[in-house]
Scaffold this active site. Structure first.
Site, short mmCIF file in Angstrom:
data_model
loop_
_atom_site.label_atom_id
_atom_site.label_comp_id
_atom_site.label_asym_id
_atom_site.label_seq_id
_atom_site.Cartn_x
_atom_site.Cartn_y
_atom_site.Cartn_z
N LYS A 257 -37.92 16.35 12.82
CA LYS A 257 -36.97 16.95 11.88
C LYS A 257 -36.12 17.96 12.64
CE LYS A 257 -36.76 20.08 7.84
NZ LYS A 257 -37.49 20.73 6.73
N LYS A 269 -31.64 28.87 -0.82
CA LYS A 269 -32.81 29.71 -0.61
C LYS A 269 -32.46 31.17 -0.85
CE LYS A 269 -35.08 27.06 3.11
NZ LYS A 269 -36.32 26.70 2.39
N ASP A 280 -35.99 25.37 11.68
CA ASP A 280 -36.22 24.12 10.96
C ASP A 280 -35.91 22.88 11.82
OD1 ASP A 280 -37.34 23.22 8.62
OD2 ASP A 280 -35.44 23.05 7.53
N ASP A 339 -33.22 21.52 -1.43
CA ASP A 339 -33.94 22.22 -0.38
C ASP A 339 -35.09 21.38 0.19
OD1 ASP A 339 -34.52 24.26 1.35
OD2 ASP A 339 -35.52 25.54 -0.13
N ARG A 343 -37.45 15.67 4.33
CA ARG A 343 -38.03 14.35 4.07
C ARG A 343 -36.95 13.29 3.93
NH1 ARG A 343 -40.92 16.50 -1.28
NH2 ARG A 343 -40.88 18.37 0.03
N1 BES Z 1 -37.74 23.96 5.90
C1 BES Z 1 -38.38 24.14 4.66
C2 BES Z 1 -39.90 24.37 4.80
C3 BES Z 1 -40.32 25.62 5.55
C4 BES Z 1 -40.66 26.77 4.85
C5 BES Z 1 -40.41 25.63 6.92
C6 BES Z 1 -41.06 27.90 5.54
C7 BES Z 1 -40.81 26.77 7.60
C8 BES Z 1 -41.14 27.90 6.92
C9 BES Z 1 -38.18 22.91 3.78
O1 BES Z 1 -36.98 22.24 3.97
C10 BES Z 1 -38.18 23.38 2.37
O2 BES Z 1 -37.31 24.11 2.01
N2 BES Z 1 -39.17 22.92 1.60
C11 BES Z 1 -39.29 23.29 0.23
C12 BES Z 1 -39.64 22.05 -0.54
C13 BES Z 1 -39.53 22.19 -2.03
C14 BES Z 1 -38.10 22.43 -2.43
C15 BES Z 1 -40.08 20.95 -2.69
C16 BES Z 1 -40.37 24.34 0.12
O3 BES Z 1 -41.34 24.29 0.89
O4 BES Z 1 -40.24 25.23 -0.71
ZN ZN Z 2 -36.13 22.43 5.80
MN MN Z 3 -35.39 23.05 2.84
#
Ligand code: BES
Ligand code: ZN
Ligand code: MN
Length: 493
Positions: A257, A269, A280, A339, A343
């Site tokens: 990724k 965010k 990321d 967000d 995936r």
């Molecule tokens: N890049 C983030 C996940 C992440 C969070 C990586 C903290 C490193 C530190 C990912 O793209 C994300 O935002 N995931 C969301 C998913 C949700 C919207 C289903 C999350 O984890 O809140």
């Molecule tokens: Zn992310």
């Molecule tokens: Mn995200």
């Protein structure tokens, strides 16, 4: 940094600092300590340790002024946890001495045994321990000097130890390359500049590198990947690295990724969650590190690295919750939360990767905050339905001192990804977020033997921890290389 080998005693080596791992404060219980103690006159070491309050506890460090009693200027005692292998001990001592010796030029490390494995771990540890990200520091803020030369003290066969040291150097340099990419600020490391930097590294080490631009991604129907890119002013890139040896014994595709900045898209965010989102693209960085190392070590495994690089931003063209988008392999996906972009990118890249017909496909992704909730900051979530792959990946990780923890691909949660309007939605139930993310990916891997590592926690740390520095860690590179080496060794038998 120069790393050499010597069979000298720790008392006789000329260096600014000599380091030794210790598991007890009782000098006479440790063979190496008592030898050092005898050289110091027979009672001094115990007294000094007592004065300094050194009990040999894990993580405890004491720097003693040798004052002419041994040839080195300083002695560093490094407290070690019980139950670790010699190579893990060697790595810890090496990381510690590199950190403690910032103002010094030469160091020596007394290895716990004469095995090539310990020499390799020490070489790796000293070079990763010395790592600092200083690219944007100027004037007096710029760190100067650092260790120039390190001597590993062991009396094993040179024919075995010297190549092992070289392997350790290659792994360390690959880890540090990954760290540099991740620590690079997101206005500097964009999908376009990252692709350029990777192409340069690939050229340097004789790795084949091809990059697809937006037009090519459109032609290939990578619409999930492109949807994530749609709110960004910068073009996406799919970078394909390949190391193809003459007679490969196996074929492995690594997928990473590569979100160079994750603002969250329209589902923006909050500032506190956004601040470190340059991290990321750590999955992409790990992937690059593994392929470069495989090539430099000349592993007889065909290794591909595919990185899906884009920003996730809020521009006028940004994709929306409710959009339905079709994937590279023709599935329709209903967008729920912009967000959950990682995936989507991975789905298209994994679908493409499986077309390369690999024996194994392994992805790394800073995929979910939920994984950090589950496992804390130092452990990666490890998902696979393949027991053999699980066993060998876990063995590789434990050898390298990286913690991965098996998580369930719980099929019961799959129905939470069912959509009313499309083949599937891309986010599921609110509980088990790391699992539903992995289940989404699973829909795109077909029958390929596959494992997914959610490295959201260990890829980037708020505080240094054990062998890992603050910020980017390069987590996953060492394990990936070890896994490939094991594959090669097993195929040769
Ligand atoms: N890049 C983030 C996940 C992440 C969070 C990586 C903290 C490193 C530190 C990912 O793209 C994300 O935002 N995931 C969301 C998913 C949700 C919207 C289903 C999350 O984890 O809140
Ligand atoms: Zn992310
Ligand atoms: Mn995200």
């Amino acid at each position: 940094m120069k790393i050499s080998l010597s069979s000298q005693q720790p008392t006789a080596v000329a260096a600014d600092i000599v380091a030794i791992g210790v598991r007890t404060a009782k000098v006479d219980r440790d063979e190496n300590l008592s030898r050092l103690d005898r050289a110091l006159g027979g009672s001094l070491l115990g007294e000094l340790m007592k004065d300094e309050g050194f009990e040999g506890k894990p993580g405890q460090l004491v720097k003693l002024a040798a004052r002419g009693r041994v040839k080195a200027r300083w002695i560093l005692l490094v407290g070690l946890p019980a139950g670790e292998s010699p190579s893990q001990q060697a790595r810890r001592v090496a990381v510690s001495v590199a950190r403690s010796a910032r103002g010094l030029k030469t160091a020596a490390i007394f290895l716990p045994d004469d095995s090539p494995d310990s020499a390799r771990a020490a070489a790796e540890g000293v070079m990763t321990g010395a790592y600092q990200y200083a690219r944007y520091k100027t004037g007096s803020r710029k760190p100067k000097g650092g260790l120039r030369s390190v001597t590993l003290l062991a009396s094993g066969s040179e024919g075995e130890l010297v190549p092992a040291i070289r392997s350790g150097r290659v792994v360390a340099e690959s880890i540090n390359v990954a760290r540099d990419l991740v620590n690079g600020p997101p206005n500097d490391v964009t999908p376009v500049t990252m692709a350029e930097a990777v192409a340069e590294l690939a050229e340097k080490y004789g790795v084949k590198c091809e990059a697809w631009n937006k037009k090519r991604l459109e032609k290939e129907g990578m619409n999930l990947f492109l949807a994530v890119n749609s709110g960004s002013a910068v073009e996406p890139r799919l970078v394909h690295l390949s190391h193809v040896p003459e007679k490969p014994v196996r074929k492995v595709v690594y997928v990473g990724k590569g979100i160079t900045f994750d603002a969250g898209g329209l589902c923006l965010k909050p500032p506190k969650s956004m601040v470190d989102m340059k991290c990321d693209m750590a999955g992409a960085a790990v992937t690059v590190g593994i392929v470069l190392a495989a090539a430099r070590l000349g592993l007889p495994v065909e290794v591909h690295g595919l990185i899906g690089a884009t920003e996730n931003m809020t521009g006028a063209g940004a994709y929306r919750p409710g959009d339905v988008i079709s994937s590279h392999d023709g599935k329709t996906v209903e967008i729920i939360n912009t967000d959950a972009e990682g995936r989507l990118v991975l789905a298209d890249v994994l679908a493409y990767a499986r077309g390369l017909k690999p024996d194994y496909m392994i992805d790394h992704a800073t995929l979910t905050g939920a994984c950090m909730v589950a496992l804390g900051p130092w452990t990666a979530g490890f998902f696979t339905g393949d027991e053999e792959l699980a066993a060998s990946y876990q063995a590789a990780a434990s050898h390298e001192g990286e913690t991965i923890w098996r998580m369930p691909l719980d099929a019961r949660l799959r129905k939470t990804l069912d959509s009313d309007v499309a083949d599937l939605k891309h986010t599921g139930a609110s509980y088990g977020g790391a699992v539903t993310a992995a289940l989404f990916l699973q829909d795109f891997v077909g029958k390929t033997r596959w494992a997914h590592l959610d490295i959201a926690g260990p890829a980037f740390l708020e505080q240094s921890h054990e062998n890992s520095p603050k910020g980017a860690t390069g987590f996953g590179v060492a394990t990936g290389v070890r896994f490939l080496e094991t594959l090669a060794r097993e195929a040769a038998q």
